[in-house]
Design a protein around this motif. Structure first.
Motif, PDB file in Angstrom:
ATOM      1  N   GLY A  86       0.655  -1.229  -0.049  1.00 32.62           N
ATOM      2  CA  GLY A  86      -0.135  -0.062   0.075  1.00 32.62           C
ATOM      3  C   GLY A  86       0.849   1.298  -0.001  1.00 32.62           C
ATOM      4  O   GLY A  86       0.245   2.234  -0.268  1.00 32.62           O
ATOM      5  N   SER A  87       2.298   1.073   0.235  1.00 33.45           N
ATOM      6  CA  SER A  87       2.864   2.397   0.143  1.00 33.45           C
ATOM      7  C   SER A  87       3.507   2.860  -1.112  1.00 33.45           C
ATOM      8  O   SER A  87       3.001   1.974  -2.221  1.00 33.45           O
ATOM      9  CB  SER A  87       4.298   2.118   0.993  1.00 33.45           C
ATOM     10  N   ASN A  88       4.185   3.934  -1.328  1.00 34.33           N
ATOM     11  CA  ASN A  88       4.366   4.485  -2.655  1.00 34.33           C
ATOM     12  C   ASN A  88       6.000   4.531  -2.859  1.00 34.33           C
ATOM     13  O   ASN A  88       6.392   5.120  -3.755  1.00 34.33           O
ATOM     14  CB  ASN A  88       3.729   5.941  -2.997  1.00 34.33           C
ATOM     15  N   VAL A  89       6.529   3.465  -2.091  1.00 34.60           N
ATOM     16  CA  VAL A  89       7.875   3.612  -2.108  1.00 34.60           C
ATOM     17  C   VAL A  89       8.632   2.990  -3.476  1.00 34.60           C
ATOM     18  O   VAL A  89       9.420   3.498  -4.117  1.00 34.60           O
ATOM     19  CB  VAL A  89       8.521   2.371  -0.995  1.00 34.60           C
ATOM     20  N   ILE A  90       7.745   2.119  -4.014  1.00 33.86           N
ATOM     21  CA  ILE A  90       8.351   1.617  -5.339  1.00 33.86           C
ATOM     22  C   ILE A  90       8.184   2.533  -6.232  1.00 33.86           C
ATOM     23  O   ILE A  90       8.973   3.179  -7.411  1.00 33.86           O
ATOM     24  CB  ILE A  90       7.548   0.244  -5.897  1.00 33.86           C
ATOM     25  N   GLU A  91       6.921   3.472  -6.490  1.00 31.50           N
ATOM     26  CA  GLU A  91       6.843   4.771  -7.383  1.00 31.50           C
ATOM     27  C   GLU A  91       7.850   5.733  -7.054  1.00 31.50           C
ATOM     28  O   GLU A  91       8.667   6.329  -7.892  1.00 31.50           O
ATOM     29  CB  GLU A  91       5.454   5.216  -7.074  1.00 31.50           C
ATOM     30  N   VAL A  92       8.190   5.906  -6.010  1.00 31.30           N
ATOM     31  CA  VAL A  92       9.373   6.898  -5.620  1.00 31.30           C
ATOM     32  C   VAL A  92      10.673   6.654  -5.979  1.00 31.30           C
ATOM     33  O   VAL A  92      11.456   7.321  -6.800  1.00 31.30           O
ATOM     34  CB  VAL A  92       9.454   7.177  -4.022  1.00 31.30           C
ATOM     35  N   HIS A  93      11.191   5.283  -6.034  1.00 34.08           N
ATOM     36  CA  HIS A  93      12.398   4.558  -6.565  1.00 34.08           C
ATOM     37  C   HIS A  93      12.491   4.672  -7.917  1.00 34.08           C
ATOM     38  O   HIS A  93      13.369   5.191  -8.857  1.00 34.08           O
ATOM     39  CB  HIS A  93      12.672   3.225  -6.055  1.00 34.08           C
ATOM     40  N   LEU A  94      11.301   4.322  -8.714  1.00 39.93           N
ATOM     41  CA  LEU A  94      11.179   4.404  -9.971  1.00 39.93           C
ATOM     42  C   LEU A  94      11.317   5.823 -10.667  1.00 39.93           C
ATOM     43  O   LEU A  94      12.003   6.020 -11.699  1.00 39.93           O
ATOM     44  CB  LEU A  94       9.909   3.734 -10.480  1.00 39.93           C
ATOM     45  N   SER A  95      10.576   6.756  -9.907  1.00 34.39           N
ATOM     46  CA  SER A  95      10.747   8.396 -10.328  1.00 34.39           C
ATOM     47  C   SER A  95      12.168   8.817 -10.236  1.00 34.39           C
ATOM     48  O   SER A  95      12.483   9.366 -11.010  1.00 34.39           O
ATOM     49  CB  SER A  95       9.657   9.213  -9.287  1.00 34.39           C
ATOM     50  N   GLN A  96      12.757   8.347  -9.181  1.00 32.89           N
ATOM     51  CA  GLN A  96      14.394   8.640  -9.105  1.00 32.89           C
ATOM     52  C   GLN A  96      15.031   8.017 -10.336  1.00 32.89           C
ATOM     53  O   GLN A  96      16.163   8.661 -10.916  1.00 32.89           O
ATOM     54  CB  GLN A  96      14.998   8.013  -7.845  1.00 32.89           C
ATOM     55  N   LEU A  97      14.858   6.858 -10.470  1.00 35.11           N
ATOM     56  CA  LEU A  97      15.482   5.881 -11.436  1.00 35.11           C
ATOM     57  C   LEU A  97      15.263   6.602 -12.970  1.00 35.11           C
ATOM     58  O   LEU A  97      16.146   6.913 -13.553  1.00 35.11           O
ATOM     59  CB  LEU A  97      15.157   4.478 -11.504  1.00 35.11           C
ATOM     60  N   ARG A  98      14.036   6.966 -13.264  1.00 34.21           N
ATOM     61  CA  ARG A  98      13.672   7.692 -14.375  1.00 34.21           C
ATOM     62  C   ARG A  98      14.550   8.940 -14.538  1.00 34.21           C
ATOM     63  O   ARG A  98      14.957   9.406 -15.615  1.00 34.21           O
ATOM     64  CB  ARG A  98      12.107   7.974 -14.609  1.00 34.21           C
ATOM     65  N   ARG A  99      14.535   9.708 -13.455  1.00 38.45           N
ATOM     66  CA  ARG A  99      15.281  11.166 -13.318  1.00 38.45           C
ATOM     67  C   ARG A  99      16.782  10.697 -13.798  1.00 38.45           C
ATOM     68  O   ARG A  99      17.139  11.639 -14.555  1.00 38.45           O
ATOM     69  CB  ARG A  99      15.320  11.583 -12.095  1.00 38.45           C
ATOM     70  N   LYS A 100      17.564   9.727 -13.418  1.00 33.71           N
ATOM     71  CA  LYS A 100      18.867   9.471 -13.570  1.00 33.71           C
ATOM     72  C   LYS A 100      19.170   8.812 -15.027  1.00 33.71           C
ATOM     73  O   LYS A 100      20.075   9.307 -15.682  1.00 33.71           O
ATOM     74  CB  LYS A 100      19.380   8.575 -12.477  1.00 33.71           C
ATOM     75  N   ILE A 101      18.364   8.121 -15.598  1.00 34.51           N
ATOM     76  CA  ILE A 101      18.368   7.378 -16.809  1.00 34.51           C
ATOM     77  C   ILE A 101      17.751   8.089 -17.974  1.00 34.51           C
ATOM     78  O   ILE A 101      18.367   7.871 -19.054  1.00 34.51           O
ATOM     79  CB  ILE A 101      18.255   5.897 -16.698  1.00 34.51           C
ATOM     80  N   ASP A 102      16.585   9.148 -17.810  1.00 35.17           N
ATOM     81  CA  ASP A 102      15.883   9.616 -18.751  1.00 35.17           C
ATOM     82  C   ASP A 102      16.178  11.132 -18.714  1.00 35.17           C
ATOM     83  O   ASP A 102      16.698  11.764 -19.812  1.00 35.17           O
ATOM     84  CB  ASP A 102      14.765   9.087 -18.932  1.00 35.17           C
ATOM     85  N   ARG A 103      15.599  11.655 -17.760  1.00 34.03           N
ATOM     86  CA  ARG A 103      15.340  13.186 -17.492  1.00 34.03           C
ATOM     87  C   ARG A 103      16.906  13.782 -17.600  1.00 34.03           C
ATOM     88  O   ARG A 103      17.071  14.990 -17.945  1.00 34.03           O
ATOM     89  CB  ARG A 103      14.756  13.504 -16.271  1.00 34.03           C
TER      90      ARG A 103
END
Length: 228
Positions: free
Chosen positions: A186-203
């Protein structure tokens, strides 16, 4: 790697689990053979660390049952039984390695890396590539367009999972492979990690095509720009 520790000595199990976590692995603990078998049957572990002197069924019995159940995760025996006959018996029963207690933790990590290299050689090269993205599994290094990226252990594990899967990966699968068994879905931990990962490899590379894609209602995947 996701690793199961079957060890009834609580202090040692806690020490090993903490050390594995700090090294970027996910570790679960079972304090007896029966529980270990249940966990191994329910979760696809990359490796199992197995004590021999366990309550109930001993480690040799656990190892035999693992193989009879068709569970093929590589097993490293960790035992105070140091006699040659025990080592031979353990290896003949199907273990891939035998480490005598007490042991240096760095040696355990080295043996796990050897297991990972063997598994990688059977499945894929130790360097995974997608377009201009490279994951060096042995040295745990990621680069895009020749630029080395700084990823956390969780981010690296998520990226490795996405690349090896080659398809959409659900949040449930990510929780199973990258987090502990008691992870709160129920937490958003996975989304937070994926957002950081997207920032590093895409943005961080605005002139390059994005690689991490959200598939609404299903999960996430790495998209090869050449196949669009």
């Amino acid at each position: 790697m996701r690793i199961l520790i079957i060890e009834d000595e609580a202090r040692l199990a806690s020490f090993v689990r903490q050390g594995l976590s700090q090294a970027g692995h996910v570790a679960d603990v079972a304090d007896n053979g029966a529980t270990g078998l249940e966990m191994a049957a329910a979760t696809p572990y990359d490796a199992i660390l197995l004590d021999l002197m366990l309550p109930g069924q001993n480690g040799f019995e656990v190892l035999r049952n693992l193989r009879e159940f068709g569970l093929r995760a590589p097993v490293i025996i960790l035992s105070a039984l140091s006699g040659t006959e025990h080592v031979i018996r353990g290896l003949d029963a199907g273990a891939v390695d035998y480490l005598r207690k007490p042991f240096e933790f760095d040696e355990l990590l080295a043996r796990l890396r050897a297991v990972q290299r063997t598994a990688g050689a059977a499945a894929e090269a130790p360097v995974l590539r997608l377009a201009d993205l490279e994951l060096d599994l042995v040295h745990r290094r990621v680069s895009r367009a020749g630029q080395v990226l700084s990823l956390t252990n969780r981010e690296f594990a998520l990226l490795e999972l996405l690349r090896q899967a080659g398809r959409v990966v659900t949040k449930t699968r990510m929780a199973e492979k990258v987090w502990d068994v008691d992870f709160d879905m129920g937490s958003n931990v996975i989304e937070v990690h994926l957002s950081q990962l997207r920032r590093k490899i895409d943005r961080a590379f605005p002139t390059l095509p994005p690689l991490l894609e959200t598939v609404v209602g299903h999960g996430y995947r790495l998209r090869d720009p050449a196949q669009v």
